[in-house]
Write a protein that holds these residues in place. Structure first.
Motif, PDB file in Angstrom:
ATOM      1  N   ASP A  20       0.825  -1.220   0.000  1.00  0.00           N
ATOM      2  CA  ASP A  20       0.000   0.000   0.000  1.00  0.00           C
ATOM      3  C   ASP A  20       0.852   1.260   0.000  1.00  0.00           C
ATOM      4  N   GLU A  21       1.867   1.231   0.849  1.00  0.00           N
ATOM      5  CA  GLU A  21       2.743   2.397   0.970  1.00  0.00           C
ATOM      6  C   GLU A  21       3.473   2.652  -0.354  1.00  0.00           C
ATOM      7  N   ARG A  22       3.932   1.562  -0.937  1.00  0.00           N
ATOM      8  CA  ARG A  22       4.662   1.672  -2.201  1.00  0.00           C
ATOM      9  C   ARG A  22       3.755   2.241  -3.304  1.00  0.00           C
ATOM     10  N   LYS A  23       2.516   1.750  -3.284  1.00  0.00           N
ATOM     11  CA  LYS A  23       1.544   2.203  -4.289  1.00  0.00           C
ATOM     12  C   LYS A  23       1.306   3.707  -4.178  1.00  0.00           C
ATOM     13  N   GLU A  24       1.201   4.164  -2.927  1.00  0.00           N
ATOM     14  CA  GLU A  24       0.954   5.584  -2.662  1.00  0.00           C
ATOM     15  C   GLU A  24       2.124   6.451  -3.161  1.00  0.00           C
ATOM     16  N   ILE A  25       3.335   5.988  -2.878  1.00  0.00           N
ATOM     17  CA  ILE A  25       4.527   6.743  -3.302  1.00  0.00           C
ATOM     18  C   ILE A  25       4.606   6.777  -4.831  1.00  0.00           C
ATOM     19  N   MET A  26       4.331   5.634  -5.431  1.00  0.00           N
ATOM     20  CA  MET A  26       4.395   5.559  -6.899  1.00  0.00           C
ATOM     21  C   MET A  26       3.368   6.533  -7.511  1.00  0.00           C
ATOM     22  N   ALA A  27       2.179   6.592  -6.904  1.00  0.00           N
ATOM     23  CA  ALA A  27       1.132   7.497  -7.403  1.00  0.00           C
ATOM     24  C   ALA A  27       1.586   8.953  -7.278  1.00  0.00           C
ATOM     25  N   ASP A  28       2.264   9.267  -6.157  1.00  0.00           N
ATOM     26  CA  ASP A  28       2.782  10.625  -5.940  1.00  0.00           C
ATOM     27  C   ASP A  28       3.759  11.006  -7.049  1.00  0.00           C
TER      28      ASP A  28
END
Lengths: 201, 52
Positions: A20-28
């Protein structure tokens, strides 16, 4: 480095983080690319403006480790957090590792002192107790066992030593807790400093 | 580690034990007569030979 290469590299570097955290950073970062591309910058220019994926990932990993150490207090977590912050740069290596090792050494020394004082008390207690019932069975210094009253005094003194050692160890435990919280705040401060150098992260 | 209340009680007990045991040790050392503990305290000359 174009956008795809950048995103692929960042994804690989962030592998240790939860999904989840990785997904959020990638989206940023996807968003950062969109904004810069709209401003007329090329993918390569944007990638160089954002910094290297390795450095970005280091910052996020450090933040994640510190958060983990805050959520669950353990030696393993704090060591990981310190290690992650150390990887942020040479400055951190000097400013974090030195004080951290110094404090750990001081806490360990205090713990050993407490244990030694306690152990002295226990051994002296056993020695003087045996000497009261069987004089001469234990080779105690004459100053501590010249007569029954001196032996009784030594017995009480040993109880005091054992209790004092325990008190030292408990004090060390509380100091350790303060040190743990202080270390996390100090690590957060270093992460904030690194963030200032890399405003996109 | 036990909870905070138990820990506080334990610390108070330990302080009490230290205070009582060292106080008793000092009293017993003094009343035990001429020994290393009081030999260098000239003002305790009259205490040194308490008949027991």
């Amino acid at each position: 480095m174009n956008q795809q290469e950048f995103m692929h590299s960042l994804h690989r570097e962030l592998e240790q983080l939860p999904h989840d955290e990785r997904k959020e950073i990638m989206a940023d970062y996807q968003q950062h690319f969109l904004v810069y591309l709209r401003q007329g910058k090329t993918e390569e220019e944007t990638a160089s403006l954002l910094g290297t994926p390795k450095n970005i990932a280091r910052l996020y990993k450090a933040e994640y480790r510190v958060k983990q150490a805050e959520l669950e207090s353990s030696a393993h977590n704090i060591l990981h957090a310190v290690g992650a912050v150390l990887s942020l740069g040479m400055f951190n290596l000097l400013m974090v590792l030195g004080p951290f090792l110094g404090m750990v050494g001081a806490l360990m020394a205090l713990f050993c002192t407490g244990a030694a004082v306690s152990l002295t008390g226990v051994i002296l207690f056993a020695g003087s107790l045996v000497s009261i019932f069987q004089p001469g069975a234990v080779d105690l210094p004459a100053a501590l066992s010249s007569n029954t009253l001196t032996l009784a005094a030594t017995l009480f003194m040993s109880v005091g030593f054992a209790a004092m050692g325990l008190l030292f160890i408990i004090g060390d435990y509380y100091l350790g807790r303060i040190f743990y919280r202080g270390t996390l705040r100090y690590l957060r401060f270093h992460i904030r400093l690194s963030r200032k150098e890399d405003p996109h992260a | 580690m036990p909870d905070e209340r138990k820990m506080k009680r334990l610390i108070i007990w330990l302080i009490a034990i230290i205070f009582v045991s060292f106080s008793l040790a000092v009293i017993l050392f003094i009343s035990s007569g001429d020994n290393w503990f009081i030999s260098d305290l000239p003002f305790l000359d009259n205490v040194r030979h308490i008949p027991l």
